[in-house]
Design a protein around this motif. Sequence first.
Motif, PDB file in Angstrom:
ATOM      1  N   VAL A 122       0.843  -1.202   0.000  1.00 39.42           N
ATOM      2  CA  VAL A 122       0.000   0.000   0.000  1.00 39.42           C
ATOM      3  C   VAL A 122       0.879   1.253   0.000  1.00 39.42           C
ATOM      4  O   VAL A 122       0.632   2.209  -0.758  1.00 39.42           O
ATOM      5  CB  VAL A 122      -0.950  -0.002   1.222  1.00 39.42           C
ATOM      6  N   ILE A 123       1.915   1.249   0.850  1.00 42.40           N
ATOM      7  CA  ILE A 123       2.827   2.394   0.881  1.00 42.40           C
ATOM      8  C   ILE A 123       3.485   2.586  -0.477  1.00 42.40           C
ATOM      9  O   ILE A 123       3.583   3.704  -0.999  1.00 42.40           O
ATOM     10  CB  ILE A 123       3.899   2.195   1.975  1.00 42.40           C
ATOM     11  N   THR A 124       3.912   1.489  -1.080  1.00 40.20           N
ATOM     12  CA  THR A 124       4.593   1.553  -2.381  1.00 40.20           C
ATOM     13  C   THR A 124       3.686   2.144  -3.455  1.00 40.20           C
ATOM     14  O   THR A 124       4.143   2.910  -4.317  1.00 40.20           O
ATOM     15  CB  THR A 124       5.056   0.145  -2.801  1.00 40.20           C
ATOM     16  N   LYS A 125       2.394   1.815  -3.407  1.00 45.50           N
ATOM     17  CA  LYS A 125       1.470   2.325  -4.419  1.00 45.50           C
ATOM     18  C   LYS A 125       1.189   3.818  -4.237  1.00 45.50           C
ATOM     19  O   LYS A 125       0.888   4.523  -5.215  1.00 45.50           O
ATOM     20  CB  LYS A 125       0.159   1.540  -4.367  1.00 45.50           C
ATOM     21  N   ILE A 126       1.270   4.286  -3.007  1.00 50.70           N
ATOM     22  CA  ILE A 126       0.988   5.705  -2.751  1.00 50.70           C
ATOM     23  C   ILE A 126       2.254   6.553  -2.853  1.00 50.70           C
ATOM     24  O   ILE A 126       2.181   7.754  -3.131  1.00 50.70           O
ATOM     25  CB  ILE A 126       0.319   5.871  -1.365  1.00 50.70           C
ATOM     26  N   GLU A 127       3.423   5.953  -2.694  1.00 52.08           N
ATOM     27  CA  GLU A 127       4.690   6.684  -2.716  1.00 52.08           C
ATOM     28  C   GLU A 127       4.859   7.605  -3.918  1.00 52.08           C
ATOM     29  O   GLU A 127       5.361   8.724  -3.763  1.00 52.08           O
ATOM     30  CB  GLU A 127       5.864   5.694  -2.676  1.00 52.08           C
ATOM     31  N   PRO A 128       4.472   7.191  -5.136  1.00 54.12           N
ATOM     32  CA  PRO A 128       4.671   8.101  -6.281  1.00 54.12           C
ATOM     33  C   PRO A 128       3.987   9.453  -6.122  1.00 54.12           C
ATOM     34  O   PRO A 128       4.432  10.450  -6.708  1.00 54.12           O
ATOM     35  CB  PRO A 128       4.079   7.307  -7.453  1.00 54.12           C
TER      36      PRO A 128
END
Length: 716
Positions: free
Chosen positions: A321-327
């Motif tokens: 989830v963090i990875t998907k929002i990071e951008p």
Amino acid sequence: MKRIAILLALVVAIAAFVHFDVAQMLTLANLKAQQGAIDAAYQASPAKVAGLFVLLYVVLTAISFPGAAILTLAAGAIFGLGVGLVLSSVASTVGATLSFLSSRYLFRDAVQARFGDKLKALNAGIERDGAFYLFSLRLVPVFPFFVINLAMGLTPIRVWTFFWVSQVGMLLGTAVYVNAGTRLAEIQSLKDVASPALLLSFAALGLLPWAGRAIMNAIKRRRVYAGFSRPKRYDRNMVVIGAGAAGLVTSIIGATVKAKVTLVEAHKMGGDCLNYGCVPSKALIKSASVADTIRHADAYGIAGAEPRVDFRGVMARVRDVITKIEPHDSVERYTGLGVDVVQGYARIVDPWRVEIKCADGSVQFLTTRSIVIAAGAEPVVPPLPGLEGSGYLTSDTLWDAFSKLDRVPEKIVVLGGGAIGCELAQAMARLGGKVVQVEMAERVLASEDDDVSALAKAALEQSGIEVLTSHAAVRVEGAGDARSLIVKGPQGERTIGFDALIVAVGRKARLSGYGLEELGISTDRTVVTDEYLATEFPNIFAAGDVAGPFQFTHTASHQAWYAAVNALFGQFRKFKADYRVIPRTTYIDPEIARVGLNEREAKGQGIAHEVTIYHLDHFERAIIEGATTGFVKVLSVPGKDRILGVTIVGEHAGELLGEYVLAMKHGLGLKKIMGTIHAYPTMIEANKFAAGEWRKAHVPHRVLGFVERYHAWRRG
């Protein structure tokens, strides 16, 4: 009855003045025509004429009736400059004060009750600088004095302050008219007294206090910046320290208005919210909620079962989830939007210079017009004996620690009963941990109302948590697999073994490591700022958790607008940060959401209020969802539908609160909510039903009695 009596007296006085055509008497032509008779009467009985003059002047001013200018001329014509000035000055001030008091007694409470939230800034300014503002207005005769009298009566300025400032402020203008009255024969119209040149002169005098204040502020600024050399040119318009919510929004606003902005972040872009707070915790809570649904599926006619929790898989989902929002918060995105992003440690060298120790080992120095501190906050770690070597976790460190585990720690102790502690305790219990939650206060979520705290505790206990309120942590003992927390409660000391100890007793602003101490910027738990978010250095601002007073991502973003605009355009206009409508949500099950006042705060602040509660156990969509625990509680102004605050406990409470946030922000009352069509069956209908409960409590029974008799008459 007293208000009605005063109003009647005012009406009678005005009617009498109109009936006897006093306005016609108070003309320059009539004064000239009657001057001889008045002079004769004064010579015959000086005290009587002076007394009647003062009485007439006071009454005219008190009821805001026109004619004060003519009476002031008459004072000079009849009594001469010295006596005339004393009599008219005192009479005008007494009359103005009576008008002020009448306005205050008749209208102030109603105006403040109706528009109090919009007048907070004005009230605060009047309390702080009321004498200054009033004096400026009194010096400028283009402002009708009766309007000033009535308007100031609606504010919190003290009566004595109003009296003496009015006395001094009106003295010069009164003297001009009295002096003109001593030469009454030379005056053909009031324009001969109040000429445009004279009015402009008074206006200039009225600006003198403002000019004085500007000069004093300039002197203060020079003193603040004494000892620092201002650059001849600047590399940047703004340097922002910290890439959390406040820093990201501040920098993007700066770049959008084409300022040259550098954003400095020492760790991860996105700050606490993305990496350690809102995003990972809500992802964990969702997985825990799914596990709890499986466990209690029989409530929906489906065989329940104890879920097989793949804890490593749960933590992998959190990272995903963090990875998907990071951008959304990435260096690449912000660079593309025009922000110069530097990863490194920033230190404020002086008010216009920032040193950056970059991640690659290089050092960069930037000169900048303004600086915004958005360094965020960090977990509070109490000075508990034995804690340091216990392997304790915080809301920042538990994510990396838990991602290495194959299963949920068997025995978990959560220290703290605030929002973070409650959310983590319930999530870990639903994922299979045996959780003990320790809170020193008498209640969890101590800032909420008693009934809300009680419901939260019951929900936590229903999730399998042992909640120990009124228990203080004493020390940590043991090591390895034999660690334990010693707590002291009403029954004495108790030893609680744990595999994981989560410390969640609050968060504190990050105040060290970037130059505040060396520069002398004031701190008191947070960076001390004014209402424009500026520090004592007018070009250095702070926003977000480091500035307070709230520690919410949405508040940090809200403050960022004010910090950015004031930093870049404050020389033209500055905006005061607006905290009137701040929502908050605690994401336990059921959710707890609030905006504005709750009962505890209203009582503590002595604010009159009514309470309307709509319980969800009779609400159709809640029954359908099997989510009948909770309520909508609305605080409103007594007898009015104006909303002072709302607390919602229930499923999706945070989403339901949005309608009330909008209503409070834009001054919409409960009647508007009740008159709005809500789709059926939706959870948000609960807001409409809560408004309906308020309406039921304010049914006009007397009117309905007449209506009932009307219908009976219509039936024959």
